[in-house]
Each structure stands twice: as C-alpha cells, then as structure tokens.
Write a protein that holds these residues in place. Structure first.
Motif, mmCIF file in Angstrom:
data_model
loop_
_atom_site.group_PDB
_atom_site.id
_atom_site.type_symbol
_atom_site.label_atom_id
_atom_site.label_comp_id
_atom_site.label_asym_id
_atom_site.label_seq_id
_atom_site.Cartn_x
_atom_site.Cartn_y
_atom_site.Cartn_z
ATOM 1 N N MET A 1 32.278 -6.454 -9.400
ATOM 2 C CA MET A 1 31.798 -5.359 -8.575
ATOM 3 C C MET A 1 32.952 -4.369 -8.375
ATOM 4 N N ALA A 2 32.748 -3.112 -8.823
ATOM 5 C CA ALA A 2 33.790 -2.103 -8.673
ATOM 6 C C ALA A 2 33.880 -1.647 -7.224
ATOM 7 N N LYS A 3 35.052 -1.326 -6.792
ATOM 8 C CA LYS A 3 35.262 -0.842 -5.430
ATOM 9 C C LYS A 3 36.303 0.260 -5.431
ATOM 10 N N GLU A 4 36.252 1.081 -4.378
ATOM 11 C CA GLU A 4 37.186 2.187 -4.263
ATOM 12 C C GLU A 4 38.494 1.735 -3.629
ATOM 13 N N LYS A 5 39.576 2.326 -4.095
ATOM 14 C CA LYS A 5 40.891 2.003 -3.590
ATOM 15 C C LYS A 5 41.615 3.312 -3.269
ATOM 16 N N GLN A 6 42.252 3.338 -2.115
ATOM 17 C CA GLN A 6 42.965 4.529 -1.670
ATOM 18 C C GLN A 6 44.443 4.391 -2.014
ATOM 19 N N VAL A 7 44.961 5.345 -2.802
ATOM 20 C CA VAL A 7 46.361 5.316 -3.216
ATOM 21 C C VAL A 7 46.947 6.699 -2.996
ATOM 22 N N PHE A 8 48.268 6.775 -3.094
ATOM 23 C CA PHE A 8 48.983 8.038 -2.953
ATOM 24 C C PHE A 8 49.825 8.254 -4.211
ATOM 25 N N PHE A 9 49.756 9.491 -4.750
ATOM 26 C CA PHE A 9 50.496 9.859 -5.952
ATOM 27 C C PHE A 9 51.486 10.969 -5.633
ATOM 28 N N CYS A 10 52.625 10.924 -6.303
ATOM 29 C CA CYS A 10 53.596 12.020 -6.209
ATOM 30 C C CYS A 10 53.174 13.132 -7.161
ATOM 31 N N LYS A 11 53.093 14.358 -6.663
ATOM 32 C CA LYS A 11 52.675 15.476 -7.483
ATOM 33 C C LYS A 11 53.711 15.846 -8.541
ATOM 34 N N GLU A 12 54.957 15.459 -8.337
ATOM 35 C CA GLU A 12 56.020 15.850 -9.251
ATOM 36 C C GLU A 12 56.201 14.878 -10.404
ATOM 37 N N CYS A 13 56.242 13.579 -10.107
ATOM 38 C CA CYS A 13 56.536 12.600 -11.154
ATOM 39 C C CYS A 13 55.432 11.590 -11.381
ATOM 40 N N GLY A 14 54.369 11.585 -10.533
ATOM 41 C CA GLY A 14 53.269 10.650 -10.718
ATOM 42 C C GLY A 14 53.508 9.270 -10.148
ATOM 43 N N TYR A 15 54.535 9.094 -9.324
ATOM 44 C CA TYR A 15 54.824 7.785 -8.717
ATOM 45 C C TYR A 15 53.647 7.371 -7.828
ATOM 46 N N GLU A 16 53.225 6.117 -7.948
ATOM 47 C CA GLU A 16 52.073 5.608 -7.200
ATOM 48 C C GLU A 16 52.535 4.717 -6.056
ATOM 49 N N ALA A 18 51.037 2.630 -2.255
ATOM 50 C CA ALA A 18 49.881 2.209 -1.458
ATOM 51 C C ALA A 18 49.817 2.937 -0.121
ATOM 52 N N LYS A 19 50.908 3.585 0.289
ATOM 53 C CA LYS A 19 50.926 4.325 1.552
ATOM 54 C C LYS A 19 51.671 5.635 1.351
ATOM 55 N N TRP A 20 51.490 6.534 2.306
ATOM 56 C CA TRP A 20 52.147 7.841 2.211
ATOM 57 C C TRP A 20 53.630 7.694 2.501
#
Length: 452
Positions: A1-16, A18-20
């Motif tokens: 079952m697919a589910k949504e996950k909330q993540v944060f990405f850096c706009k400059e380098c794409g670093y992922e 789990a929190k801001w």
C-alpha cells in the motif's frame, strides 16, 4: 500500500532531510530547504531485469562522436565542434539574456540542413513561438512544435517523431503525473531530467533544456541537475549591454574553458568573429589607470582593457570595488603593492573594472591590474601600445603563465609593439615575431619599466 511521506529538499544541491534545517549540511546554504510530499511504496515487478555483465576496458571499441554542425561558429566552438548525438545540454542564463533566441536560430539552421527538429514549450503557445521566430527571420522549412508540459506526452512524441534535436523550454515547466509536487520543484526537475537523459541515450537524440536562473545566478532547482547533464552552457552579460558571453561550464565532449561572444541585434544574436577588436573599441588614449591585458578563454586569447580609478578616501575605511575580476584577488594585489612596492594605498579608494562586460578569472591579468593601479595612483599613463601579462606571488615575484607565445602572436595582429611577460616564459622564438619583448621577474622591476 503506497503512502505519502513528507520530506525536505535543498533547492541548491538537492540534499534530502526528514525535517527542516536552517543550513544545508551538503552545500552550507541558508534557508534553502523546501517541503515536498512524495509517494513511497513497494513496486512489484512481474519479471526480473536482465543482469548486465561487466566488460573489460580492452574489449571496448571507441569511435569519434558524430557531431551535427549548427552553422553558428561561436556555438559550435563552445559545444566542442558541434552537437553530439545522444547528448543532454543545459542552457542557463538570466531572463531575457537570449537563451530561447539562440536556440531558435540554431533550429532554423538545422532544419535548413535537413535535420528534424522538435521544439517543446511548456509556457508558450504555438502562435507566441511563431511571433518570436519571425523576429529573427523566416523559416524556409518545417520545424515541429509541441506546446505541452506533460512529460509522458513529450516522451511519446519524441519516440514517434524520432527527431535529431529536441529543445525543451523550459525544464521548470515540465510535469510528471506520478509525482504529486508542483512543476519546478526539486523532485519534479530531477525526475524530468532523468527521463530526458534516458530518452537521449536510448534514441540517440540530442536534447537541449532551458533552465531558469535564481537571483544568486544558479540554475533554479538542485545542483544535481548540472551533474546529470552532459554539458552546461551559461549566458552572461548585462541586458543594457549589447554583448552576450556564452560560456561552457561543463562539457563531456570538449573543453570547459571555451566562450562564444555574441551581440544582441533586432534580428537576434550575431556572432563576434574578433572579440579582442570589439572589446578594445572606444579605448581612451593617454589616460592613467588604463592597460590592456590578454586572457586565454578556451583555445584563443582575448585582449581586454582594464580600467582603475584611485582617489583619496573621505572615510575611515577606504572603499575597494571590482567589476569583472575577483574582489579578493584585487585586495591581494593591492596588499602586495603596499608591502613590496611601497605604495601607500591605505588612504585611497580603488575601483577596478573590466571594460566590455567581460568576467576574467585568468591569473595572467594580475600584473596588468597591479600596473593599472600604480598608474592611477601616480597619475602616469601607460603607453597605449603595451600589452602586459603575468601572475603575481605574495613575495612580489612574477610567475609564468600559460600560452604566452599564442598571446604574443595575437598582440602582433592587434598592432601592439611591446609585450611585458614573465622572465620564466621567455623564448628566443618570440624575437622573430616583430614585437619588443620585455621580461620581468619582480613587481618592482615591472613598475619601474612602466614608469620609465
């Protein structure tokens, strides 16, 4: 079952993350994290993928890349000789700098050469593209247009039409339905670029993608976008200045130091065959603080005028400003002038500018900057027929630079009579070029000759 996950990405380098985070651990940029929702879930595959066995490098055969000429000499130079089939090229620059204009001119030349072109736009209608194309000239042959931002439709059209070259204008407008985030976000840009890369390699299609630029001068989206493509071209220049510099920042099929020089006209971008002559037009004669230097851009030398203005300061801290050259490099050179040459610059404002809107990173212009500052400080002009090159060390020594003989030959063509070069770069073959060669080993020696 697919589910949504909330993540944060850096706009400059794409670093992922789990929190801001306030500062990115990857590129150390502040306030660069954006929130996105992604769908995660196990994907079931009906059959296993075929396993590819490793291949010995001795068994791999190489061949010259099949290149397509654009008939735009400056663009072909930056690309390394033409468009390589199966390549993915990113074209970035400020709004209105000329990205879409040069790509439309390229498309017009390619369709006249019996190449099939597909122009994909996610932000303009066909009539708008037609109006913009008519400003640069008429198209004698057909060019296919597709105004859609759905990546699935774009992929299907590329596989059906099988064009030689595809233009995506722009990457920030493309959308993948499987991803719930909005167009232009980190996830969307990265996924669209990955799909375009697969299409380019699988179908031997050259794809040009246009990328918008942020206020900091970088392509909007993650910096990983630049790592995924084969070539990155940046347009530089001021909208109020007629010159445009196309610089190759990354190129897997050619040199990364090449530049193309254009002028913006009513009918589009026009090539500049002799950039040195254009850059020196209107140069003042007999003015203190003006000097000509030679910078190697790719495989050719370009002669540029450096201008400096040195005047007494009215503040406790003198003001130092540089345009076109590195600010920290100018401060370093001024510190060497104070310590090694005895110039009391601590009470003077200094302004250093590169005429013509160019940006120079070649260390060979160090000696030219030092001589221009000394000339402005002592209010003594440098002879107009002198060209100066050399790198300055902290001990005041003049270090050797690359491609000196090539720079001297260009100086002869431009009508210069004297060339000041580092002593370590001297070669007897230069004496036969018909120009006076002055060799210097220290900063004091160079300044004494200039004051002469």
């Amino acid at each position: 079952m697919a589910k949504e996950k909330q993540v944060f990405f850096c706009k400059e380098c794409g670093y992922e993350s789990a929190k801001w985070l306030g500062q990115c651990p990857g590129c150390h940029s502040w306030n660069a994290f954006v929130e996105e929702k992604i769908t995660v879930g196990a994907q079931k595959h009906s059959s296993k993928r075929s396993v590819v066995a490793p291949t010995s490098i001795l068994d791999v055969t190489t061949a010259d890349e099949s290149r397509i000429k654009t008939n735009i000499g400056e663009l072909d130079r930056v690309l390394g000789g033409g468009i390589v089939k199966g390549s993915l090229v990113l074209v970035g620059g400020d709004p209105g700098i000329g990205k879409s204009t040069i790509l439309l001119q390229m498309c017009r030349n390619l369709v006249e050469g019996e190449h099939k072109i597909l122009y994909v736009s996610g932000e303009e209608s066909p009539s708008q593209i037609k109006m913009r194309a008519e400003r640069i000239g008429s198209f004698a042959k057909e060019m296919l247009l597709l105004c859609d931002n759905d990546m699935d439709n774009v992929s299907a059209s590329i596989q059906k039409v099988c064009p030689d070259v595809v233009v995506i204008d722009s990457i920030q407008t493309m959308l993948v339905d499987e991803i719930s985030s909005a167009p232009g976000t980190v996830t969307q840009v990265r996924e669209v670029t990955a799909r375009l890369m697969q299409l380019a390699k699988a179908h031997e299609v050259a794809i040009f993608i246009v990328g918008h630029v942020t206020k900091e001068g970088t392509v909007a989206g993650p910096r990983t976008l630049e790592h995924m493509v084969d070539s990155v071209l940046y347009f530089e220049g001021d909208n109020n200045n007629g010159f445009r510099i196309l610089r190759g920042v990354k190129n897997r099929f050619g040199s990364t130091n090449e530049i193309g020089v254009f002028t913006m006209t009513e009918t589009g971008l026009k090539e500049v065959d002799n950039p040195s002559q254009v850059m020196l037009n209107g140069r003042p004669v007999g003015v203190p603080g003006s000097v000509v230097v030679s910078s190697i851009e790719g495989t050719r030398p370009i002669f540029i005028e450096l201008q400096t203005l040195v005047c007494q300061t009215n503040f406790n801290m003198p003001r130092r400003t540089s345009v076109g050259v590195d600010y920290n490099r100018v401060n370093l050179i001024m510190a060497v002038l104070e310590k090694r040459a005895g110039l009391n610059l601590w009470g003077y404002d200094a302004y250093v500018s590169v005429a013509g809107g160019m940006r120079i990173s070649d260390p060979a212009v160090d000696l030219g900057i030092a001589c221009a500052i000394a000339s402005g400080y002592k209010n003594k002009p440098i002879s107009d027929d002198v060209m100066i090159i050399g790198e300055i060390g902290l001990a005041g020594e003049i270090r050797g630079v690359s491609s000196v003989q090539q720079r001297v030959k260009e100086a002869v063509k431009m009508g210069f009579r004297t060339c000041v070069i580092p002593k370590s770069n001297y070669d007897k073959a230069m004496e036969s070029l018909g120009v006076k060669i002055v060799c210097v080993s220290t900063l004091m020696e160079a300044l004494s000759i200039m004051q002469g």
